[in-house]
Write a protein that holds these residues in place. Structure first.
Motif, PDB file in Angstrom:
ATOM      1  N   ARG A 184      73.872   3.993  36.855  1.00  0.00           N
ATOM      2  CA  ARG A 184      73.710   4.209  38.158  1.00  0.00           C
ATOM      3  C   ARG A 184      73.452   4.802  39.134  1.00  0.00           C
ATOM      4  NH1 ARG A 184      79.351   6.064  38.026  1.00  0.00           N
ATOM      5  NH2 ARG A 184      79.149   5.876  35.498  1.00  0.00           N
ATOM      6  N   TRP A 185      74.213   6.690  38.898  1.00  0.00           N
ATOM      7  CA  TRP A 185      73.191   7.450  39.562  1.00  0.00           C
ATOM      8  C   TRP A 185      71.649   7.128  40.692  1.00  0.00           C
ATOM      9  CZ3 TRP A 185      74.860  12.418  35.921  1.00  0.00           C
ATOM     10  CH2 TRP A 185      75.940  11.323  35.752  1.00  0.00           C
ATOM     11  N   ALA A 186      70.076   6.707  39.788  1.00  0.00           N
ATOM     12  CA  ALA A 186      69.732   6.091  40.090  1.00  0.00           C
ATOM     13  C   ALA A 186      69.195   5.617  40.912  1.00  0.00           C
ATOM     14  CB  ALA A 186      68.453   5.627  38.593  1.00  0.00           C
ATOM     15  N   LYS A 187      70.753   3.954  40.889  1.00  0.00           N
ATOM     16  CA  LYS A 187      70.942   2.976  42.155  1.00  0.00           C
ATOM     17  C   LYS A 187      71.352   3.726  43.667  1.00  0.00           C
ATOM     18  CE  LYS A 187      72.136  -1.326  42.431  1.00  0.00           C
ATOM     19  NZ  LYS A 187      72.929  -2.609  41.518  1.00  0.00           N
ATOM     20  N   ARG A 188      72.345   4.695  43.083  1.00  0.00           N
ATOM     21  CA  ARG A 188      72.974   4.932  43.993  1.00  0.00           C
ATOM     22  C   ARG A 188      71.969   5.934  44.453  1.00  0.00           C
ATOM     23  NH1 ARG A 188      78.618   4.316  45.344  1.00  0.00           N
ATOM     24  NH2 ARG A 188      79.257   5.421  47.024  1.00  0.00           N
ATOM     25  N   PHE A 189      71.056   7.058  44.549  1.00  0.00           N
ATOM     26  CA  PHE A 189      70.702   7.894  44.559  1.00  0.00           C
ATOM     27  C   PHE A 189      69.159   8.059  44.281  1.00  0.00           C
ATOM     28  CE2 PHE A 189      75.220   9.460  43.575  1.00  0.00           C
ATOM     29  CZ  PHE A 189      75.798  10.098  45.219  1.00  0.00           C
TER      30      PHE A 189
END
Length: 230
Positions: A163-168
């Protein structure tokens, strides 16, 4: 039987907690950031409260694998590990106003404090808590519960990183390159250094107050759990 039931409760919590975390972007579009945080917290609590009650009531179920509560130093070790575990579990999110939805909830990437030790401090804290309580209780039920909790948090590491890789897409690779999942690994490798002044935050004082309150409330929690109908 209780071993399977606690695993069912843990699976239910994992589905609610991780599932709603995954649906956050869509949910916030429908309900807004505050509305979705209220839904997320309410749904999680609806599972956590009976899960906790069931755990407390059945913690000594099954086979007693060891009994070390009377061994000198064990009580101090268990409480020491518990205090440290909460130090990892709770200051992972410092913005209490966002947690309570008083302020607009947002997803943050932290680069300081506890993140220098591990970028997944909640996983570290949960493992420490499980080790401490498994040592103290020593039942097969506690072993099964701990394995379930640890499995959920390991899944949470994988899920959170996606999720972090996708959002940031720009910031997260930098965080990933300069921190570690395994505690202190990045520090040992020279990618990070501890800055003690970063730990001088009200959140850590709150951990001390919280742990003290939990210690004082333990007898009341056991009495409360005995009233559960299952």
């Amino acid at each position: 039987m209780s071993h399977g039931i606690i695993l069912g409760w843990l699976l239910g919590f994992a589905l609610v907690h991780s599932g709603l975390a995954a649906l956050r972007p869509q949910g916030e579009k429908l309900l807004g950031a505050r509305g979705y945080r209220v839904l997320f917290a309410s749904a999680s609590l609806l599972v956590v409260v009976p899960l906790l009650g069931y755990f407390l009531k059945h913690r000594y179920d099954g086979v007693q694998l060891w009994q070390v509560q009377d061994v000198p130093g064990v009580r101090a070790l268990v409480w020491g590990l518990t205090v440290i575990s909460f130090g990892f579990l709770f200051p992972a999110t410092f913005n209490l106003g966002e947690i309570s939805a008083i302020q607009k909830p947002q997803i943050h990437l932290y680069f300081q404090g506890i993140i220098r030790i591990s970028r997944h401090p909640q996983m570290v804290g949960q493992i420490l808590w499980c080790l401490a309580h498994t040592l103290w209780i020593g039942s097969s039920f506690m072993v099964v519960t701990s394995l379930g909790l640890i499995a959920h948090h390991i899944f949470g590491v994988w899920h959170g990183e996606r999720r972090w890789a996708k959002r940031f897409p720009e910031a997260f690779p930098e965080l990933q390159a300069n921190t570690s999942i395994i505690p202190f690994q990045a520090i040992i490798q020279g990618k990070q250094k501890l800055v003690l002044s970063e730990f001088l935050r009200p959140a850590y004082a709150g951990v001390v107050v919280f742990v003290s309150a939990v210690y004082w409330l333990h007898p009341q929690m056991w009495v409360w759990a005995q009233g559960f109908p299952f």
